[in-house]
Write a protein that holds these residues in place. Structure first.
Motif, mmCIF file in Angstrom:
data_model
loop_
_atom_site.group_PDB
_atom_site.id
_atom_site.type_symbol
_atom_site.label_atom_id
_atom_site.label_comp_id
_atom_site.label_asym_id
_atom_site.label_seq_id
_atom_site.Cartn_x
_atom_site.Cartn_y
_atom_site.Cartn_z
ATOM 1 N N GLU A 42 20.858 -67.709 46.515
ATOM 2 C CA GLU A 42 22.135 -67.329 45.930
ATOM 3 C C GLU A 42 22.611 -65.999 46.515
ATOM 4 O O GLU A 42 21.854 -65.039 46.592
ATOM 5 C CB GLU A 42 22.005 -67.221 44.407
ATOM 6 N N GLU A 43 23.851 -65.957 46.891
ATOM 7 C CA GLU A 43 24.385 -64.763 47.542
ATOM 8 C C GLU A 43 24.690 -63.651 46.546
ATOM 9 O O GLU A 43 24.798 -62.493 46.932
ATOM 10 C CB GLU A 43 25.660 -65.121 48.307
ATOM 11 N N ASN A 44 24.836 -63.942 45.301
ATOM 12 C CA ASN A 44 25.258 -62.944 44.315
ATOM 13 C C ASN A 44 24.101 -62.259 43.608
ATOM 14 O O ASN A 44 24.324 -61.519 42.658
ATOM 15 C CB ASN A 44 26.163 -63.600 43.269
ATOM 16 N N THR A 45 22.852 -62.513 44.008
ATOM 17 C CA THR A 45 21.742 -61.786 43.384
ATOM 18 C C THR A 45 21.764 -60.336 43.867
ATOM 19 O O THR A 45 22.241 -60.033 44.979
ATOM 20 C CB THR A 45 20.407 -62.433 43.760
ATOM 21 N N PRO A 46 21.272 -59.402 43.070
ATOM 22 C CA PRO A 46 21.282 -57.984 43.460
ATOM 23 C C PRO A 46 20.575 -57.731 44.781
ATOM 24 O O PRO A 46 21.037 -56.941 45.594
ATOM 25 C CB PRO A 46 20.571 -57.296 42.290
ATOM 26 N N GLU A 47 19.417 -58.407 44.979
ATOM 27 C CA GLU A 47 18.680 -58.184 46.217
ATOM 28 C C GLU A 47 19.507 -58.617 47.430
ATOM 29 O O GLU A 47 19.603 -57.909 48.435
ATOM 30 C CB GLU A 47 17.352 -58.953 46.198
ATOM 31 N N THR A 48 20.097 -59.827 47.331
ATOM 32 C CA THR A 48 20.892 -60.324 48.449
ATOM 33 C C THR A 48 22.116 -59.456 48.702
ATOM 34 O O THR A 48 22.484 -59.159 49.856
ATOM 35 C CB THR A 48 21.330 -61.771 48.164
ATOM 36 N N PHE A 49 22.753 -59.055 47.608
ATOM 37 C CA PHE A 49 23.932 -58.208 47.734
ATOM 38 C C PHE A 49 23.589 -56.893 48.427
ATOM 39 O O PHE A 49 24.322 -56.407 49.307
ATOM 40 C CB PHE A 49 24.520 -57.943 46.345
ATOM 41 N N THR A 50 22.449 -56.317 48.042
ATOM 42 C CA THR A 50 22.035 -55.027 48.628
ATOM 43 C C THR A 50 21.722 -55.169 50.108
ATOM 44 O O THR A 50 22.131 -54.342 50.929
ATOM 45 C CB THR A 50 20.813 -54.480 47.886
ATOM 46 N N ARG A 51 20.977 -56.255 50.470
ATOM 47 C CA ARG A 51 20.602 -56.429 51.876
ATOM 48 C C ARG A 51 21.822 -56.684 52.752
ATOM 49 O O ARG A 51 21.873 -56.255 53.903
ATOM 50 C CB ARG A 51 19.617 -57.604 52.007
ATOM 51 N N SER A 52 22.801 -57.377 52.203
ATOM 52 C CA SER A 52 23.974 -57.713 53.023
ATOM 53 C C SER A 52 25.066 -56.643 52.988
ATOM 54 O O SER A 52 26.055 -56.749 53.707
ATOM 55 C CB SER A 52 24.554 -59.051 52.537
ATOM 56 N N PHE A 53 24.851 -55.600 52.165
ATOM 57 C CA PHE A 53 25.911 -54.601 52.023
ATOM 58 C C PHE A 53 26.071 -53.751 53.290
ATOM 59 O O PHE A 53 27.110 -53.119 53.492
ATOM 60 C CB PHE A 53 25.624 -53.693 50.823
ATOM 61 N N GLU A 54 25.059 -53.718 54.156
ATOM 62 C CA GLU A 54 25.128 -52.881 55.360
ATOM 63 C C GLU A 54 26.306 -53.264 56.245
ATOM 64 O O GLU A 54 26.809 -52.461 57.031
ATOM 65 C CB GLU A 54 23.822 -52.980 56.151
ATOM 66 N N GLN A 55 26.784 -54.493 56.108
ATOM 67 C CA GLN A 55 27.917 -54.907 56.934
ATOM 68 C C GLN A 55 29.205 -54.149 56.591
ATOM 69 O O GLN A 55 30.136 -54.092 57.391
ATOM 70 C CB GLN A 55 28.139 -56.419 56.755
ATOM 71 N N TYR A 56 29.220 -53.576 55.354
ATOM 72 C CA TYR A 56 30.412 -52.846 54.950
ATOM 73 C C TYR A 56 30.341 -51.348 55.302
ATOM 74 O O TYR A 56 31.303 -50.622 55.117
ATOM 75 C CB TYR A 56 30.630 -52.982 53.431
ATOM 76 N N GLN A 72 35.653 -53.102 47.245
ATOM 77 C CA GLN A 72 36.071 -54.151 46.309
ATOM 78 C C GLN A 72 34.867 -54.915 45.768
ATOM 79 O O GLN A 72 34.801 -55.251 44.581
ATOM 80 C CB GLN A 72 37.026 -55.113 47.015
ATOM 81 N N ALA A 73 33.859 -55.186 46.638
ATOM 82 C CA ALA A 73 32.644 -55.885 46.207
ATOM 83 C C ALA A 73 31.867 -55.048 45.193
ATOM 84 O O ALA A 73 31.337 -55.574 44.215
ATOM 85 C CB ALA A 73 31.780 -56.208 47.416
ATOM 86 N N LEU A 74 31.806 -53.693 45.429
ATOM 87 C CA LEU A 74 31.127 -52.824 44.458
ATOM 88 C C LEU A 74 31.819 -52.864 43.108
ATOM 89 O O LEU A 74 31.172 -52.864 42.049
ATOM 90 C CB LEU A 74 31.090 -51.393 45.001
#
Length: 467
Positions: A42-56, A72-74
């Motif tokens: 799932e893309e919306n889990t905290p772990e996934t969100f944190t790992r993928s946040f580097e793109q921003y 906006q995502a934050l």
């Protein structure tokens, strides 16, 4: 027997229970794996969100910033972000809560990652990004009070040992539960079967008073056992009744045969004894008596032989096309030619003179004779008998009399072997098989015979013969 059945049911229930437990455990493990996989995917889990946040996160000569999409995502996640350099110094933050520090030691960074920060009221996850040979790290804090994160450590060997012990205990408990449930279930299944077996044993021993309660899962079995018990009881009652009738019949027939035998023996001794000078007329008179008595015994023996052969289906019909009208007329003439019935009123009524049927003339004559003689000997001397012939779908031969009639309880017995009606005259002697023989002959021809009667008005016998 009961314990054997109980044991079989218990074994089957235990096997089913154990298989079910293992299937449940296997299914539960698969469910856990699938749940874990689905959570990681799932893309919306905290772990996934944190790992993928580097793109921003972007780096430029002007400094470090977060793209508008990231901001906006934050906002959607109700989260904040703080970016640190290699020395743990804050270089950028957005939506940061109060109390956020500017610099962290390595231990503080580890603690923030492991535990929920009570001061910041956030659950913090860490990520990193490498830019131009420098390592940057960032924290993302989620202000969701229902979100928690806990880290634990374990010894693999100890965990395996505990798992094995727990598995043994769990299986032992399951086995005990399965034994208890299996025993109770088996008792519920085998207890009714025990009653059925006991009831069948009683039936086998001749006790036909079995009456099982028709309820539960075996109610159909109980009903059939009860029905069998009733049928056997009824058959035994009929058998006992028939046996009693047979014994009475043997007693009567023995007496009926002894009487003419005594006459034969007595008159033969008189004729043989030289001390009795007899005239020719007396000798012929005694010889005529001996002949009549012998013919009577012969008739009784023939009845016995014929009823036995009919009962055992050992009679072959010699069928031929016969004019039933002529056959009945000749039968009535033969009866009236007998000196005993010469003055009886017997009439034949028919509207045809020729009606051809395929039948055994000798046996049909015997059946009709028996029925007419039965009407003569069971009624007064002035009884009138009418024999009618009528052609319908079948040929009907009706024998009517205006005699005493037959009581209803006796009407069902008149065609039974060995039965003698209560209206039989005291002087009448016979085999008591005439009516039974007549019925067997008619049915042997594929026909049927019925009887109806009214006390004081007479009796009607209807013979149906196939055309």
């Amino acid at each position: 027997m009961n314990w054997r059945l109980t044991g079989r049911y218990m074994v089957s229930v235990i096997i089913v229970t154990i298989i079910t437990v293992f299937i449940n455990l296997f299914g539960f493990m698969i469910w856990l794996v699938l749940q874990a996989s689905s959570q990681h995917s799932e893309e919306n889990t905290p772990e996934t969100f944190t790992r993928s946040f580097e793109q921003y996160i972007t780096f430029s000569d002007q400094g470090i910033t977060v793209k508008k999409e990231g901001q906006q995502a934050l906002k959607q996640q109700n989260a904040w972000v703080q970016i640190l350099d290699e020395n743990g110094q804050d270089v950028y933050h957005i939506r940061a809560p109060k109390g956020l520090k500017d610099k962290y030691t390595p231990l503080e960074i580890v603690n923030l990652h492991k535990y929920k920060d009570k001061q910041l009221l956030s659950t913090i996850y860490a990520g990193g990004k490498k830019v131009k040979g420098k390592e940057y790290s960032y924290f993302i804090g989620f202000k969701n009070p229902s979100l928690g994160k806990y880290l634990f450590s374990f010894d693999t060997k100890d965990l395996v040992t505990r798992f094995n012990i727990g598995t043994i205990i769990l299986l032992s408990i399951d086995a005990i539960i399965a034994l208890i449930i299996g025993y109770l279930f088996s008792r519920q299944l085998t207890k009714p079967l025990g009653r059925v077996i006991h009831g069948i044993q009683r039936l086998a021993n001749g006790d036909y008073t079995t009456n099982l309660p028709t309820k539960g899962m075996y109610k159909d079995v109980f009903y059939n056992v009860n029905h069998l018990s009733e049928q056997l009881a009824s058959s035994k009652k009929e058998k006992d009744k028939l046996e009693q009738m047979r014994e009475e019949w043997i007693s009567h027939i023995s007496h009926d045969i002894k009487t003419p035998l005594a006459s034969i023996q007595g008159y033969a001794e008189i004729i043989k004894d030289p001390n009795y000078p007899l005239s020719g007329h007396e000798i012929r008179h005694y010889a005529r008596i001996i002949e009549n008595k012998s013919l009577y015994i012969k008739d009784v023996m023939e009845d016995l032989n014929l009823t036995s052969r009919l009962k055992n289906n050992d009679v072959m019909l010699n069928k031929e096309l016969v004019n039933i009208v002529s056959l009945l007329r000749e039968t009535l003439i033969d009866i009236l030619n007998d000196s005993r019935y010469a003055d009886q009123l017997i009439e034949l009524q028919t509207n045809v003179e020729k009606l051809m049927l395929n039948l055994d003339a000798i046996l049909i004559r015997r059946a009709v004779t028996n029925l007419i003689l039965n009407a003569l000997v069971h009624n007064d001397h002035d009884v009138q008998i009418v024999v009618q012939i009528e052609q319908k779908e079948q040929t009907h031969v009706t024998i009517k009399d205006n005699g005493k009639g037959i009581e209803e309880e006796e009407l069902e017995k008149v065609f039974d072997r060995y039965y003698r009606g209560t209206n039989t005259g005291v002087t009448h002697a016979g085999s008591g098989l005439g009516m039974a023989i007549a019925k067997d002959i008619i049915q042997k021809h594929g026909g049927d015979i019925t009887i109806s009667s009214t006390l004081g008005k007479g009796t009607t016998i209807d013979i149906q013969l196939p055309s």
